[in-house]
Structures are given as C-alpha cells and as structure tokens.
Design an enzyme around this catalytic site. Structure first.
Site, mmCIF file in Angstrom:
data_model
loop_
_atom_site.group_PDB
_atom_site.id
_atom_site.type_symbol
_atom_site.label_atom_id
_atom_site.label_comp_id
_atom_site.label_asym_id
_atom_site.label_seq_id
_atom_site.Cartn_x
_atom_site.Cartn_y
_atom_site.Cartn_z
ATOM 1 N N MET A 1 0.828 -1.180 0.000
ATOM 2 C CA MET A 1 0.000 0.000 0.000
ATOM 3 C C MET A 1 0.874 1.244 0.000
ATOM 4 O O MET A 1 0.929 1.971 0.972
ATOM 5 C CB MET A 1 -0.908 0.016 1.222
ATOM 6 C CG MET A 1 -1.861 -1.134 1.292
ATOM 7 S SD MET A 1 -2.959 -1.105 -0.098
ATOM 8 C CE MET A 1 -4.423 -1.717 0.614
ATOM 9 N N PRO A 2 1.553 1.536 -1.066
ATOM 10 C CA PRO A 2 2.410 2.714 -1.091
ATOM 11 C C PRO A 2 1.619 4.017 -1.031
ATOM 12 O O PRO A 2 0.606 4.172 -1.701
ATOM 13 C CB PRO A 2 3.134 2.615 -2.428
ATOM 14 C CG PRO A 2 2.986 1.200 -2.858
ATOM 15 C CD PRO A 2 1.710 0.724 -2.277
ATOM 16 N N HIS A 3 2.120 4.913 -0.204
ATOM 17 C CA HIS A 3 1.601 6.274 -0.152
ATOM 18 C C HIS A 3 2.786 7.190 -0.408
ATOM 19 O O HIS A 3 3.786 7.139 0.314
ATOM 20 C CB HIS A 3 0.973 6.592 1.198
ATOM 21 C CG HIS A 3 0.539 8.021 1.323
ATOM 22 N ND1 HIS A 3 -0.440 8.568 0.515
ATOM 23 C CD2 HIS A 3 0.967 9.015 2.126
ATOM 24 C CE1 HIS A 3 -0.599 9.846 0.843
ATOM 25 N NE2 HIS A 3 0.249 10.145 1.807
ATOM 26 N N VAL A 39 -2.504 2.457 -4.440
ATOM 27 C CA VAL A 39 -1.547 3.564 -4.419
ATOM 28 C C VAL A 39 -2.270 4.872 -4.113
ATOM 29 O O VAL A 39 -3.339 5.133 -4.661
ATOM 30 C CB VAL A 39 -0.830 3.690 -5.792
ATOM 31 C CG1 VAL A 39 0.158 4.836 -5.788
ATOM 32 C CG2 VAL A 39 -0.154 2.381 -6.161
ATOM 33 N N SER A 40 -1.666 5.671 -3.242
ATOM 34 C CA SER A 40 -2.182 7.021 -3.005
ATOM 35 C C SER A 40 -1.026 8.002 -3.128
ATOM 36 O O SER A 40 0.117 7.680 -2.818
ATOM 37 C CB SER A 40 -2.853 7.140 -1.634
ATOM 38 O OG SER A 40 -1.983 6.712 -0.610
#
Length: 78
Positions: A1-3, A39-40
């Site tokens: 969950m990359p931010h 992704v955010s």
C-alpha cells in the site's frame, strides 16, 4: 500500500500536479506490481520561506540514509 507524498513550492498548475500524480501512480504499479487502487499520492505545497525548516531538516537532512535521490542544492542558499 504505497503512499507517496510530494512536497513542492507553489506555482504548479492543477494539471501539472495531476499529471505528476498519474505518472507516480503508473510507476509504482508497474515497478512494484501493486494495483492502482493500492496507491495514493499526496501533494503538499510548502512556501519557500518554510522549506528548510519544514522539509529539508526533517525529511531530507534527518533521513539522509533513506534517500534514493538526494538533492543537489545547498539549503543555506534558500
């Protein structure tokens, strides 16, 4: 969950910021294999007068060993 958080000076258009976000998302999904929904991307505007205090010291200088791309500028000139 990359931010991913991008901090930059004012003056870029909404179109430029959206394009940057789209390209970061594309790179993360292609390189790391995450789906787009995982992704955010946040974009924070930082005034030039606050850059050294709010960005350079806490996010760059104090985390130097975590940087994969290091800045080529001297913060004493900002």
């Amino acid at each position: 969950m990359p931010h991913v958080i991008v901090k930059l000076w004012p003056g870029k258009s909404e179109q430029q910021k959206q394009q940057l976000s789209d390209e970061i998302t594309k790179a993360v999904t292609n390189i790391l294999g995450y789906g787009k929904g995982s992704v955010s991307v946040g974009i924070e505007i930082v005034q030039p007068s606050a850059w050294v205090r709010d960005v350079y010291h806490p996010d760059i200088r104090d985390k130097w060993d975590t940087l994969y791309q290091r800045p080529g500028y001297d913060p004493s000139y900002l």
